[in-house]
Scaffold this motif. Structure first.
Motif, PDB file in Angstrom:
ATOM      1  N   SER A   1      60.748  58.614  54.103  1.00 38.13           N
ATOM      2  CA  SER A   1      61.732  59.472  53.425  1.00 38.13           C
ATOM      3  C   SER A   1      62.036  58.948  52.037  1.00 38.13           C
ATOM      4  N   ARG A   2      62.266  57.655  51.952  1.00 42.39           N
ATOM      5  CA  ARG A   2      62.595  57.068  50.634  1.00 42.39           C
ATOM      6  C   ARG A   2      61.454  57.310  49.648  1.00 42.39           C
ATOM      7  N   HIS A   3      60.225  57.157  50.117  1.00 39.37           N
ATOM      8  CA  HIS A   3      59.061  57.339  49.240  1.00 39.37           C
ATOM      9  C   HIS A   3      59.042  58.737  48.633  1.00 39.37           C
ATOM     10  N   TRP A   4      59.131  59.774  49.486  1.00 37.55           N
ATOM     11  CA  TRP A   4      58.986  61.151  48.998  1.00 37.55           C
ATOM     12  C   TRP A   4      60.202  61.604  48.209  1.00 37.55           C
ATOM     13  N   VAL A   5      61.382  61.152  48.647  1.00 34.48           N
ATOM     14  CA  VAL A   5      62.600  61.555  47.917  1.00 34.48           C
ATOM     15  C   VAL A   5      62.597  60.922  46.532  1.00 34.48           C
ATOM     16  N   THR A   6      62.289  59.640  46.467  1.00 35.07           N
ATOM     17  CA  THR A   6      62.303  58.956  45.171  1.00 35.07           C
ATOM     18  C   THR A   6      61.266  59.561  44.232  1.00 35.07           C
ATOM     19  N   MET A   7      60.065  59.836  44.767  1.00 33.85           N
ATOM     20  CA  MET A   7      59.016  60.431  43.923  1.00 33.85           C
ATOM     21  C   MET A   7      59.457  61.804  43.399  1.00 33.85           C
TER      22      MET A   7
ATOM     23  N   LEU B   1      59.863  67.366  53.811  1.00 26.04           N
ATOM     24  CA  LEU B   1      59.334  66.116  54.379  1.00 26.04           C
ATOM     25  C   LEU B   1      60.399  65.290  55.095  1.00 26.04           C
ATOM     26  N   GLN B   2      61.670  65.722  54.986  1.00 26.27           N
ATOM     27  CA  GLN B   2      62.719  65.027  55.755  1.00 26.27           C
ATOM     28  C   GLN B   2      63.329  65.890  56.826  1.00 26.27           C
TER      29      GLN B   2
ATOM     30  N   ASN C   1      71.296  63.395  50.877  1.00 25.84           N
ATOM     31  CA  ASN C   1      70.186  62.965  51.708  1.00 25.84           C
ATOM     32  C   ASN C   1      69.558  61.655  51.203  1.00 25.84           C
ATOM     33  N   ALA C   2      69.371  61.597  49.885  1.00 26.83           N
ATOM     34  CA  ALA C   2      68.762  60.403  49.273  1.00 26.83           C
ATOM     35  C   ALA C   2      69.623  59.167  49.563  1.00 26.83           C
ATOM     36  N   ARG C   3      70.932  59.337  49.435  1.00 24.00           N
ATOM     37  CA  ARG C   3      71.831  58.190  49.671  1.00 24.00           C
ATOM     38  C   ARG C   3      71.814  57.800  51.138  1.00 24.00           C
ATOM     39  N   ARG C   4      71.708  58.795  52.004  1.00 30.32           N
ATOM     40  CA  ARG C   4      71.671  58.533  53.443  1.00 30.32           C
ATOM     41  C   ARG C   4      70.468  57.663  53.801  1.00 30.32           C
ATOM     42  N   PHE C   5      69.362  57.879  53.120  1.00 28.43           N
ATOM     43  CA  PHE C   5      68.153  57.094  53.406  1.00 28.43           C
ATOM     44  C   PHE C   5      68.068  55.834  52.539  1.00 28.43           C
ATOM     45  N   GLY C   6      69.116  55.574  51.742  1.00 27.10           N
ATOM     46  CA  GLY C   6      69.138  54.351  50.924  1.00 27.10           C
ATOM     47  C   GLY C   6      68.128  54.363  49.792  1.00 27.10           C
ATOM     48  N   CYS C   7      67.883  55.530  49.180  1.00 24.39           N
ATOM     49  CA  CYS C   7      66.929  55.603  48.060  1.00 24.39           C
ATOM     50  C   CYS C   7      67.511  54.926  46.826  1.00 24.39           C
ATOM     51  N   ASP C   8      66.632  54.324  46.064  1.00 28.79           N
ATOM     52  CA  ASP C   8      67.028  53.705  44.800  1.00 28.79           C
ATOM     53  C   ASP C   8      67.054  54.820  43.743  1.00 28.79           C
TER      54      ASP C   8
END
Ligand SMILES: N[C@@H](CCC(=O)N[C@@H](CS)C(=O)NCC(=O)O)C(=O)O
Length: 214
Positions: A132-138, A108-109, A175-182
């Protein structure tokens, strides 16, 4: 052995880690995913990888695609150190963690997916990052639960040896950090990531340490 790959590609990063862990020397062939509209779409590359994605591994005249298939090939051809446990149920557990990232989160990214959402469906950069943040965090929140539920868990995703699951996790966290995921809901994954990145095989495979890094 030749690895066609791109420094920032998560799927390429998985294979680089495996080659390093197993001590297999390889020639690094950079395929720039943006330059000139994307070198992955050139006829010289799509003859190797008709999907127009990286990585591609060339070994003994055979051309292999799909990072998970390449990892399984390397595991069978170079069994030491193993990237899968011995017990069949344990192997399935490790594969389920790797697939949770490789099949559910990572696609999805992919640039072509994001470019379509942006350019064809006309969504903004901000909306794309939220997607991106939504799917990565989930995906990572679920993986956190999967890892925590491993009986007698060790310092890696499964036990005390790096496995296919760790090879998928570490690039996904970049990748998660790149998109600023919590990542606050994933303390175990963050800890495993730090443990992995302290190992030379992981560090030497990191995007910033590749010859084509920008
Ligand atoms: N399932 C594939 C995914 C490969 C993939 O998505 N590669 C990305 C880079 S991480 C790519 O080449 N993207 C090019 C594009 O989207 O045009 C694998 O695991 O090898």
């Amino acid at each position: 052995m030749k690895l066609y790959n791109f420094f920032r590609s998560s799927a390429s990063y998985r294979v680089r880690i495996a080659l390093n862990l197993k001590g297999v020397p390889y020639e690094y062939v950079p395929i720039h995913l943006r330059r000139g509209g994307g070198e992955q779409y050139t006829p010289t590359y799509t003859v190797l990888n008709p999907q127009g994605i990286v990585p591609t591994l060339e070994d003994n005249g055979r051309v292999l695609t799909q990072s998970l298939a390449i990892l399984e090939y390397l595991e069978e051809r170079y069994p030491e150190p193993p990237l899968l446990p011995r017990d069949p149920a344990d192997r399935a557990t490790v594969r389920s963690m790797a697939l949770a990232i490789a099949c559910e989160v990572h696609p999805l990214q992919n640039s072509r997916v994001l470019n379509y959402v942006k350019d064809t469906l006309h969504h903004s950069e901000e909306e794309l990052n939220a997607w991106s943040r939504h799917w990565v965090t989930m995906g990572l929140t679920a993986l956190e639960q999967m890892v925590r539920s491993v009986p007698n868990r060790g310092v890696f995703c499964f036990s005390n040896m790096p496995s296919l699951a760790d090879l998928c996790l570490v690039p996904q966290l970049v990748n998660a950090r790149r998109f600023g995921c919590d990542l606050s809901a994933c303390p175990t994954l963050v800890q495993i990531d730090a443990t992995c990145r302290a190992l030379p095989a992981f560090a030497n495979a990191a995007p910033e340490n590749q010859p084509d890094a920008e």
